[in-house]
Design a protein around this motif. Sequence first.
Motif, short mmCIF file in Angstrom:
data_model
loop_
_atom_site.label_atom_id
_atom_site.label_comp_id
_atom_site.label_asym_id
_atom_site.label_seq_id
_atom_site.Cartn_x
_atom_site.Cartn_y
_atom_site.Cartn_z
N LEU A 116 -6.19 8.62 0.37
CA LEU A 116 -7.51 7.74 0.57
C LEU A 116 -8.64 8.31 0.08
O LEU A 116 -8.89 9.47 0.61
CB LEU A 116 -7.55 7.30 2.07
N ILE A 117 -9.32 7.86 -0.82
CA ILE A 117 -10.58 8.44 -1.36
C ILE A 117 -11.82 7.70 -0.75
O ILE A 117 -12.14 6.31 -0.75
CB ILE A 117 -10.95 8.38 -2.74
N PHE A 139 0.83 -1.31 0.04
CA PHE A 139 -0.20 -0.14 -0.23
C PHE A 139 0.66 1.32 0.12
O PHE A 139 0.03 2.30 -0.14
CB PHE A 139 -1.02 0.08 1.16
N ASN A 140 2.15 1.11 0.17
CA ASN A 140 2.88 2.13 -0.11
C ASN A 140 2.90 3.03 -1.11
O ASN A 140 3.05 2.46 -2.22
CB ASN A 140 4.48 2.01 0.28
N GLY A 141 2.41 4.36 -1.06
CA GLY A 141 2.35 5.22 -2.42
C GLY A 141 1.25 5.20 -3.15
O GLY A 141 1.05 5.76 -4.30
N GLU A 142 -0.04 4.16 -2.55
CA GLU A 142 -1.13 3.95 -3.46
C GLU A 142 -2.08 4.98 -3.39
O GLU A 142 -2.28 5.69 -2.22
CB GLU A 142 -1.55 2.42 -3.06
N THR A 143 -2.85 5.01 -4.27
CA THR A 143 -4.06 5.77 -4.06
C THR A 143 -5.26 4.96 -4.16
O THR A 143 -5.71 4.40 -5.01
CB THR A 143 -4.45 7.00 -5.50
N ILE A 144 -5.88 4.99 -2.79
CA ILE A 144 -6.70 3.88 -2.81
C ILE A 144 -8.47 4.32 -2.47
O ILE A 144 -8.44 5.29 -1.64
CB ILE A 144 -6.62 3.01 -1.40
N LEU A 145 -9.22 4.00 -3.47
CA LEU A 145 -10.62 4.32 -3.38
C LEU A 145 -11.34 3.05 -2.49
O LEU A 145 -11.31 1.91 -2.62
CB LEU A 145 -11.09 4.46 -4.56
N VAL A 146 -12.22 3.65 -1.38
CA VAL A 146 -12.86 2.72 -0.75
C VAL A 146 -14.36 2.95 -0.64
O VAL A 146 -14.91 4.18 -0.45
CB VAL A 146 -12.45 2.80 1.03
N THR A 147 -15.19 2.21 -1.32
CA THR A 147 -16.53 2.53 -1.09
C THR A 147 -17.47 1.90 0.15
O THR A 147 -16.73 0.99 0.89
CB THR A 147 -17.32 1.92 -2.45
N GLY A 148 -18.38 2.58 0.66
CA GLY A 148 -18.95 2.09 1.56
C GLY A 148 -18.09 2.09 3.02
O GLY A 148 -18.02 1.69 3.81
N ALA A 149 -17.46 3.59 2.81
CA ALA A 149 -16.28 3.72 3.72
C ALA A 149 -16.98 4.08 5.23
O ALA A 149 -16.12 4.01 6.00
CB ALA A 149 -15.51 4.94 3.38
N ALA A 150 -18.05 4.41 5.19
CA ALA A 150 -18.69 4.62 6.76
C ALA A 150 -19.25 3.79 7.18
O ALA A 150 -19.79 3.69 8.29
CB ALA A 150 -19.62 6.16 6.46
N GLY A 151 -19.41 2.49 6.45
CA GLY A 151 -20.25 1.19 7.30
C GLY A 151 -19.03 0.54 8.10
O GLY A 151 -18.06 0.98 8.47
N SER A 152 -19.57 -0.50 8.84
CA SER A 152 -18.80 -1.02 9.93
C SER A 152 -17.41 -1.57 9.23
O SER A 152 -16.40 -1.46 10.01
CB SER A 152 -19.65 -2.29 10.28
N ILE A 153 -17.36 -2.23 8.26
CA ILE A 153 -16.40 -2.82 7.67
C ILE A 153 -15.47 -1.78 6.96
O ILE A 153 -14.33 -1.95 7.11
CB ILE A 153 -16.55 -4.13 6.58
N GLY A 154 -16.07 -1.08 6.09
CA GLY A 154 -15.55 0.18 5.45
C GLY A 154 -14.77 1.05 6.17
O GLY A 154 -13.52 1.36 6.09
N SER A 155 -15.24 1.48 7.29
CA SER A 155 -14.60 2.38 8.26
C SER A 155 -13.69 1.76 9.18
O SER A 155 -12.39 2.58 9.07
CB SER A 155 -15.77 2.87 9.59
N GLU A 156 -13.55 0.53 9.40
CA GLU A 156 -12.44 -0.14 10.04
C GLU A 156 -11.23 -0.35 8.82
O GLU A 156 -10.17 0.00 9.27
CB GLU A 156 -12.81 -1.65 10.61
N GLN A 169 -7.33 1.02 9.33
CA GLN A 169 -6.30 0.52 9.14
C GLN A 169 -5.38 0.93 7.99
O GLN A 169 -4.19 0.82 8.11
CB GLN A 169 -6.62 -0.95 8.95
N LEU A 170 -6.13 1.14 6.72
CA LEU A 170 -5.22 1.66 5.67
C LEU A 170 -4.54 2.85 5.84
O LEU A 170 -3.46 3.12 5.48
CB LEU A 170 -6.16 1.97 4.47
N ALA A 171 -5.16 3.80 6.87
CA ALA A 171 -4.36 4.97 7.42
C ALA A 171 -3.24 5.20 7.98
O ALA A 171 -2.50 5.96 7.86
CB ALA A 171 -5.69 5.88 8.09
#
Length: 653
Positions: A320-321, A290-307, A311-313
């Motif tokens: 992080l998008i 994940f070093n230097g990657e631009t990562i898009l997360v959908t459902g980011a505010a959900g239970s799995i998405g937020s955790e 962790q990605l942060a």
Amino acid sequence: MMKNYFTYYSQKYASKWLVLAIDLAIVMLAFFATYLIRFNFTLDFDINQFLFQIPFLLVIATFSFLIIGSFKSVIRHTGFTDVVNLFKSVTLMSLLAVIFVLFNRITNIIPEFTIPLSIIVMHALLSFVVLSSSRLLFKMVYKALKCKLTASKRVLIYGAGDSGIITYNALLSNLSSRFSIVGFIDDDIKKNGKSINGVPIFPKNKVTKAYIESNAIDEIVVATQTIDSNNLLNLIDSLIDLDIKVTKVPPIEKWINGELSAKQIKQVQIEDLLGRAPIEIDNPNLLNEFNGETILVTGAAGSIGSELVKQLANFDVKMLILVDQAESALYDLQQDLKRSGKEESMISTIVADIRDGLRIDSLFQDYKPTMVFHAAAYKHVPLMERSPYEAIKINVNGTKILADTASRYDVKKFVFISTDKAVNPTSVMGATKRMAEMYISCLQKESKTKFITTRFGNVLGSNGSVIPLFKKQIENGGPLTLTHKDITRYFMTIPEASQLVLEAGTMGKGGEIFIFDMGESVKIYDLAKNMIKLSGLRFPEDIDIEISGLRPGEKLYEELLANGENTLSTYHKKIMISKTRALEYNRVKSEIEELCITNRFQNSNIVMKMKNLIPEYKSNNSDYEKFDKRVQIYKKVKGLSSDDKSDKSYISL
């Protein structure tokens, strides 16, 4: 105000000067006692010389105590370090006395002044013993009076190892509540009969109802981290009829600054009774992945998405998008990340709907993500059973739009979060998730993007899951509602699920479905009873369990593999790759695309097409069971096998 200010600080510092004065008085008395001992408890020594030595001794003693600072310790919390500081103070005082006496003998600065060296040595030993003893005596008296004058909890500590000793010290040091440690419990028979700081150690079989009642035990603190979940459950079971609380010390990595506080000791949680050890992933390749990657997360505010986002942060990502249509939950996540010190420049929170193809395309065009984690979905089985069209729009068409866009922009990896309900689905929700799995498998054949699927069971504590529901029902006084007494589910914690997704993003080469070895499935009826016990209540006297019947589309038990699937091992013993049955990629892809753009609000037609596309999809406790029966009758008449799709005319039945 100034008066209060002065009073506060005078009281704050008065205590340590009082301790210094008492220490000096003890040193002077010890000096007199040394002369008495030296001269066989008589006064046959030069009194004038003794009185001449007192001011000298007072000066060097004061200087030594001020330099070392031994008087600054809180007496009621005297420990080994405080005793060491006393030793340093007394040693410095004695060395200064010896040096001055020897120097005076040579230079004769103060004529006729001397102190016998034997007196200095004896005085040092006696002073150290009396100073240490006085502190320990005060500590014992204070604790005894405190326990008598204030209510205290009588506690047993489970585990007599290092963690148990640290727990013991943390409880005794707590100021907000008073604890009386009655004993240690330990499974190691070698420790039986021994004691720690005078507190006895005894085996687990001694913790009987009679012992608890006769010793008025209020709480058992589980300090060991290696206790088996079954043993923990048996312990709770054995105490259910008693008014006693069972609490647990958190893992060492969760201690504040490496130190345990009594406030961190919490009641045993249902996660502690999963029936298996927590799944841990320690993969150094994640840092590079994940070093230097631009990562898009959908459902980011959900239970799995937020955790997943949290962790990605922690990795050195470029950006992080965070995409979600729930603006309030997305705002809360944004604030959590800010409070944890994450740089705002590396995080972009965007309110968007994954069904909006133009909006999704603009996001890829503006941010150019290199990895996608797709967690957005409708997941509630009964609601989706009533709204197949909505389930198709989000779970299938939303995934299709996102996957097509990722493929078009040559995203390196696309990780799709699926569910065990996609395995031999009995519900619309499970069938839509299986269709999404199938679509990205088809897309893998013609794309440079590596499409990866993760499939796992129920997540403890996630939005809408059974644990929060049971907790709310317990708070309201019950009853707990359960659809069937024999229903079972696989469970994992939110961090475990998020770790699986990250590991899949590293491990996947494209086209895999990753599943976890989640141990034995959990009987929800037993889970409900355990939650009642953990709440300090009794079943069914305090809270009962009501059986309401299976909901539409609900299974009695979940599966991790579908018919015709088997697994391949990976380098992690808890992670496997599912080998799915072969698909007719062109036909499947075409039919899914057609289903996404037609049949608006025609629920029956949508379900029939899904059943044709997924032969293992058999509705359960649902209005759509009638379609399964029609298909079986039709095929029986035609002489076709249950999985034969050579004749599709039954779709219109």
